[in-house]
Write a protein that holds these residues in place. Structure first.
Motif, short mmCIF file in Angstrom:
data_model
loop_
_atom_site.label_atom_id
_atom_site.label_comp_id
_atom_site.label_asym_id
_atom_site.label_seq_id
_atom_site.Cartn_x
_atom_site.Cartn_y
_atom_site.Cartn_z
N SER A 253 0.82 -1.21 0.00
CA SER A 253 0.00 0.00 0.00
C SER A 253 0.85 1.27 0.00
CB SER A 253 -0.93 0.02 1.22
OG SER A 253 -1.87 -1.02 1.18
N TYR A 254 2.08 1.15 0.50
CA TYR A 254 2.97 2.30 0.62
C TYR A 254 3.97 2.38 -0.53
CZ TYR A 254 1.40 1.82 5.48
OH TYR A 254 0.65 1.67 6.62
N TRP A 255 4.05 1.35 -1.33
CA TRP A 255 5.13 1.24 -2.31
C TRP A 255 4.72 1.76 -3.68
CZ3 TRP A 255 7.26 -4.47 -1.63
CH2 TRP A 255 7.75 -4.61 -0.33
N CYS B 223 4.04 -8.94 0.01
CA CYS B 223 3.82 -7.52 0.28
C CYS B 223 2.34 -7.16 0.42
CB CYS B 223 4.46 -6.67 -0.82
SG CYS B 223 3.80 -7.00 -2.46
N LYS B 224 1.43 -8.09 0.13
CA LYS B 224 0.00 -7.85 0.34
C LYS B 224 -0.52 -8.52 1.62
CE LYS B 224 -1.62 -7.15 -4.45
NZ LYS B 224 -0.41 -7.36 -5.23
N THR B 225 0.31 -9.22 2.35
CA THR B 225 -0.14 -9.89 3.57
C THR B 225 -0.34 -8.86 4.68
OG1 THR B 225 1.12 -11.87 2.96
CG2 THR B 225 0.40 -11.68 5.25
N LEU B 226 -1.52 -8.86 5.27
CA LEU B 226 -1.82 -7.94 6.37
C LEU B 226 -1.03 -8.33 7.61
CD1 LEU B 226 -5.67 -7.56 5.91
CD2 LEU B 226 -4.05 -5.67 5.95
N HIS B 227 -0.41 -7.33 8.24
CA HIS B 227 0.37 -7.62 9.45
C HIS B 227 0.37 -6.40 10.36
CE1 HIS B 227 3.12 -5.88 6.48
NE2 HIS B 227 3.90 -5.48 7.47
N ALA B 228 0.71 -6.63 11.62
CA ALA B 228 0.76 -5.59 12.64
C ALA B 228 1.77 -6.04 13.68
CB ALA B 228 -0.62 -5.38 13.27
#
Length: 284
Positions: free
Chosen positions: A127-129, A213-218
């Motif tokens: 999302s940031y790239w 790079c699309k895997t949701l993480h926190a």
């Protein structure tokens, strides 16, 4: 059909490849040698001293801890560049992406000192790239022991949802906006965690997490008073990765060298690491 000319890594076999493809994340054990870990840790004071113009420092009132982050460390600290070019991660990335080439997008140094409650919100790296395509991933390399309660968390299989969400600021009070690209907001995962399969691992220095790079993480804060959580995150791209324009001003200002939409990423800012490029031809 298996392509025989893709990059190969000794740390990736068919079971690891399947796990990565299905879950969007895999934990690899003891990929980074103790010598590399020591060199990177010894270079941290220099990296912080030479912090670039886009670094951040988050502190909560009344807490001793600090959340520090910086990008493009490799351009200022030679040890980080040496690790990126000659360490084992480029081959790991190429193998898991099943790519013939590996381009280095950027690095991201993340330090959560002991005693900080600052949480990293749920997000997707892409999302940031300014990177389009399917062959792109991040490798999260801790330089300290990471207990389960302070480790990165992932929504299993979220890379296969077919959705890129809006970028979110790491600091809720940020003036920057990530909703300018017309992407939907993220689901509120913390509101209904039972609806998701959350993955996380306790880790030792030398281990690494590799995720799509699309895997949701926190990530939670680091309220352990005994240790810091210092991590080098490196971002890699494969054959089908290409430059895209994004409007979000949250994204790292890493735009490459006069790239146009649809163009391959490899350039001085995004160097191709594998195969190692040959010397440029001499001009007459």
């Amino acid at each position: 059909m298996v392509m025989t000319d893709v990059i190969q890594s000794e740390y990736v076999d068919t079971s690891i490849q399947h796990e990565f493809d299905q879950d969007g994340v895999v934990c690899l054990r003891q990929v980074i040698s103790p010598e590399w870990i020591a060199k990177l840790k010894n270079a941290l004071p220099t990296a912080i001293q030479l912090a670039g113009p886009n670094h951040f420092r988050f502190e909560n009132p009344g807490e001793a801890g600090l959340f520090f982050g910086d990008v493009l460390v490799w351009q200022r600290v030679p040890v980080f560049e040496e690790f990126m070019r000659t360490g084992p991660l480029a081959a790991v990335a190429g193998s898991l992406m099943q790519s013939r080439t590996v381009t280095f997008y950027h690095d991201f140094l993340l330090i959560k000192e002991a005693g900080t409650s600052k949480r990293t919100p749920w997000h997707q790296d892409q999302s940031y790239w300014c990177v389009g395509g399917t062959q792109a991933l991040t490798i999260w390399t801790p330089l300290d022991m990471v207990p389960l309660e302070t480790s990165l968390e992932f929504v299993k299989g979220s890379h296969r949802w077919g959705q890129l969400f809006e970028a979110v600021p790491f600091d809720p009070s940020s003036k920057f906006r990530g909703d300018r690209d017309g992407r939907p907001p993220l689901p509120d995962i913390d509101a209904v965690p039972e609806d998701y399969d959350i993955l996380r691992w306790a880790m030792e220095p030398g281990d690494c997490l590799v995720f799509n790079c699309k895997t949701l993480h926190a990530a939670p804060g680091n309220q352990d008073p005994r240790r810091s959580r210092r991590v080098l995150s490196t971002c890699w791209a494969g054959d089908d990765a290409h430059y895209v324009e994004i409007k979000s001003d949250i994204a790292p200002p890493v735009k490459g060298d006069n790239l146009t939409p649809g163009q391959a990423l490899a350039c001085p800012t995004f160097p191709q690491i594998l195969p190692v490029p040959g010397p440029l031809p001499e001009t007459v």
